[in-house]
Motif scaffolding. Structure first.
Motif, PDB file in Angstrom:
ATOM      1  N   ARG A  72       0.868  -1.354  -0.883  1.00  0.00           N
ATOM      2  CA  ARG A  72      -0.275  -0.120  -0.391  1.00  0.00           C
ATOM      3  C   ARG A  72       0.879   1.558   0.127  1.00  0.00           C
ATOM      4  NH1 ARG A  72      -5.973   0.387   3.301  1.00  0.00           N
ATOM      5  NH2 ARG A  72      -6.491  -1.438   2.279  1.00  0.00           N
ATOM      6  N   LYS A  73       2.492   1.053   0.617  1.00  0.00           N
ATOM      7  CA  LYS A  73       2.466   2.131   0.861  1.00  0.00           C
ATOM      8  C   LYS A  73       3.354   2.973  -0.586  1.00  0.00           C
ATOM      9  CE  LYS A  73       5.626   5.285   2.374  1.00  0.00           C
ATOM     10  NZ  LYS A  73       4.987   6.303   3.373  1.00  0.00           N
ATOM     11  N   VAL A  74       3.936   1.651  -1.387  1.00  0.00           N
ATOM     12  CA  VAL A  74       4.583   1.912  -1.924  1.00  0.00           C
ATOM     13  C   VAL A  74       3.510   2.333  -3.921  1.00  0.00           C
ATOM     14  CG1 VAL A  74       6.467   0.287  -4.157  1.00  0.00           C
ATOM     15  CG2 VAL A  74       6.504   0.303  -1.782  1.00  0.00           C
ATOM     16  N   THR A  75       4.024   3.074  -4.661  1.00  0.00           N
ATOM     17  CA  THR A  75       3.224   3.467  -5.584  1.00  0.00           C
ATOM     18  C   THR A  75       2.775   1.967  -6.469  1.00  0.00           C
ATOM     19  OG1 THR A  75       3.962   5.754  -5.387  1.00  0.00           O
ATOM     20  CG2 THR A  75       3.264   4.650  -8.077  1.00  0.00           C
ATOM     21  N   MET A  76       2.023   1.265  -7.034  1.00  0.00           N
ATOM     22  CA  MET A  76       1.294   0.959  -7.736  1.00  0.00           C
ATOM     23  C   MET A  76       1.671  -0.792  -6.885  1.00  0.00           C
ATOM     24  SD  MET A  76       2.996   1.995 -11.770  1.00  0.00           S
ATOM     25  CE  MET A  76       4.357   2.348 -11.239  1.00  0.00           C
ATOM     26  N   GLY A  77       2.303  -0.397  -6.189  1.00  0.00           N
ATOM     27  CA  GLY A  77       1.490  -1.769  -4.940  1.00  0.00           C
ATOM     28  C   GLY A  77       3.119  -3.029  -5.431  1.00  0.00           C
ATOM     29  N   ILE A 126      -0.535   2.622   8.386  1.00  0.00           N
ATOM     30  CA  ILE A 126      -1.153   1.709   7.323  1.00  0.00           C
ATOM     31  C   ILE A 126      -1.494   0.560   8.424  1.00  0.00           C
ATOM     32  CG2 ILE A 126      -1.347   0.815   4.948  1.00  0.00           C
ATOM     33  CD1 ILE A 126       0.833   2.896   4.120  1.00  0.00           C
ATOM     34  N   PHE A 127       0.067  -0.130   8.634  1.00  0.00           N
ATOM     35  CA  PHE A 127      -0.360  -1.697   9.604  1.00  0.00           C
ATOM     36  C   PHE A 127      -1.084  -1.635  10.556  1.00  0.00           C
ATOM     37  CE2 PHE A 127       0.784  -3.883  13.463  1.00  0.00           C
ATOM     38  CZ  PHE A 127       0.876  -5.925  12.473  1.00  0.00           C
ATOM     39  N   LEU A 128      -1.824  -0.667  11.265  1.00  0.00           N
ATOM     40  CA  LEU A 128      -2.913  -0.311  12.187  1.00  0.00           C
ATOM     41  C   LEU A 128      -4.297  -0.805  11.427  1.00  0.00           C
ATOM     42  CD1 LEU A 128      -1.092   2.201  14.103  1.00  0.00           C
ATOM     43  CD2 LEU A 128      -1.548  -0.551  14.927  1.00  0.00           C
ATOM     44  N   ASN A 129      -3.852   0.294  11.009  1.00  0.00           N
ATOM     45  CA  ASN A 129      -5.390   0.599   8.987  1.00  0.00           C
ATOM     46  C   ASN A 129      -6.123  -0.563   9.470  1.00  0.00           C
ATOM     47  OD1 ASN A 129      -5.644   3.207  10.231  1.00  0.00           O
ATOM     48  ND2 ASN A 129      -4.917   3.698   8.459  1.00  0.00           N
ATOM     49  N   LEU A 130      -4.826  -1.899   9.100  1.00  0.00           N
ATOM     50  CA  LEU A 130      -5.062  -2.850   8.397  1.00  0.00           C
ATOM     51  C   LEU A 130      -5.845  -4.094   9.488  1.00  0.00           C
ATOM     52  CD1 LEU A 130      -2.189  -3.331   5.554  1.00  0.00           C
ATOM     53  CD2 LEU A 130      -4.936  -3.291   4.955  1.00  0.00           C
TER      54      LEU A 130
END
Length: 352
Positions: free
Chosen positions: A152-157, A187-191
């Motif tokens: 999710r952090k990296v463009t285009m995944g 992002i981790f916590l949101n997942l």
């Protein structure tokens, strides 16, 4: 979907993947082709694990497999695991400072200023150290979560480009994908809630494997009623190691590999047999021979793949009756094999 009438396994939701070639949008197309008299299934090229999870929701005993370790960990976390979840105490353990110098700086050394700023890479090294402090099934769930957070952090995944930091600095990109500007920890916590709610028990003994596809089929060929094959679409986006090398390096935490080119991909690659034209026909022949004791096969394929549809059908007819179903792509969903105008096919194979 008769299996779910008495057990509402569809109340549990698979966390939406971001994986090239994932069949997440084709699940009901696959379901329409499932025989009625099956109880156990195998998924030999599981990738994102979305099809295996769908099989689990349908109440089947599921044997899932991928030769890439990071994918296998998703299988352990969401297919094999039926009750273990990540707790707040586990999160505190994962977020503490680095506990083992073996995991000190691989991500920092390899991927700083390519995919991450230094502080994010250092966080990933520390997190990787602390995974080892959890019990085994929680480790797999932690891997599934952090690897999803990274994509999710990296463009285009995926990780076959060097534009991640450039795009992450552009306001128009961030407006479309706010995760580009968020810390991986956030992002981790949101997942975590999505992955915890996805853990469930379908009252079957499900198993995740980390084997070459042919070895996997040889191992389970007398244990299942149906095998699903979703091989790399040779000639399209077949080199999944190039796309997801970072996740594989991180999960294995390799220090004995060479790392090449601008994306720092590991070498030598694991041998697939299904991603190059010189190997793939022989690999298919060996795969189908190994699977001949399994009554039913379903094979996802694409009209841009090699070998072509006629050659595939000729190979399959040596072992099974073959019916072909097709579904056109209405929109491009990533990769040269899944663009608007191309077609997704299912070879539905049953005993003579």
């Amino acid at each position: 979907m008769t299996k779910s009438l008495f057990n509402d396994y569809f109340a549990f939701q698979f966390p939406q993947p971001q994986y090239l070639g994932a069949k997440y949008k084709h699940l009901h197309f696959i379901q329409e082709c499932l025989p009625k008299d099956i109880h156990s299934v195998a998924d030999a090229f599981a990738g994102s694990q979305s099809v295996s999870y769908f099989f689990k929701q349908n109440g089947y005993e599921v044997h899932t497999n991928d030769f890439l370790t990071f994918s296998h960990k998703i299988g352990e976390a969401l297919i094999e695991n039926y009750n273990i979840k990540i707790s707040n105490n586990d999160i505190n353990i994962l977020f503490q400072s680095n506990q083992d110098l073996h995991y000190f700086n691989l991500m920092q050394n390899l991927f700083t200023d390519i995919f991450f700023k230094e502080e994010e890479a250092a966080f990933l090294d520390s997190f990787r150290s602390n995974i080892e402090l959890l019990e085994i099934q929680k480790q797999s769930l932690a891997f599934a979560l952090i690897n999803r957070a990274i994509t999710r952090k990296v463009t285009m995944g995926h990780f076959a480009h060097t534009s991640a930091l450039k795009y992450a600095s552009r306001e128009e990109r961030i407006r479309r994908n706010p995760n580009l500007a968020r810390p991986i920890k956030e992002i981790f916590l949101n997942l975590v809630p999505d992955y915890n709610q996805a853990v469930f028990h379908n009252a079957k003994n499900n198993k995740s494997y980390n084997l070459d596809a042919i070895e996997f089929v040889q191992r389970i060929n007398e244990c299942v009623d149906l095998v699903y094959f979703d091989p790399p679409y040779c000639g399209s986006h077949a080199d999944y190691q190039a796309f997801y090398h970072l996740l594989e390096t991180y999960t294995n935490y390799w220090k004995d590999k060479n790392f090449i080119n601008g994306t720092r991909r590991y070498t030598p690659k694991k041998y697939s047999g299904f991603d190059t034209k010189k190997d793939i026909i022989a690999s298919f022949e060996k795969l189908f021979l190994s699977a001949q004791k399994i009554p039913y096969w379903i094979i996802s394929y694409n009209d841009r793949s090699f070998p072509n549809m006629d050659n595939m059908k000729d190979m399959l007819k040596q072992y099974k009756k073959v019916v072909i179903r097709e579904k056109p792509y209405q929109n491009s969903v990533g990769g040269k094999g899944s663009v608007k105008g191309s077609k997704e096919f299912l070879f539905i194979c049953s005993p003579y």
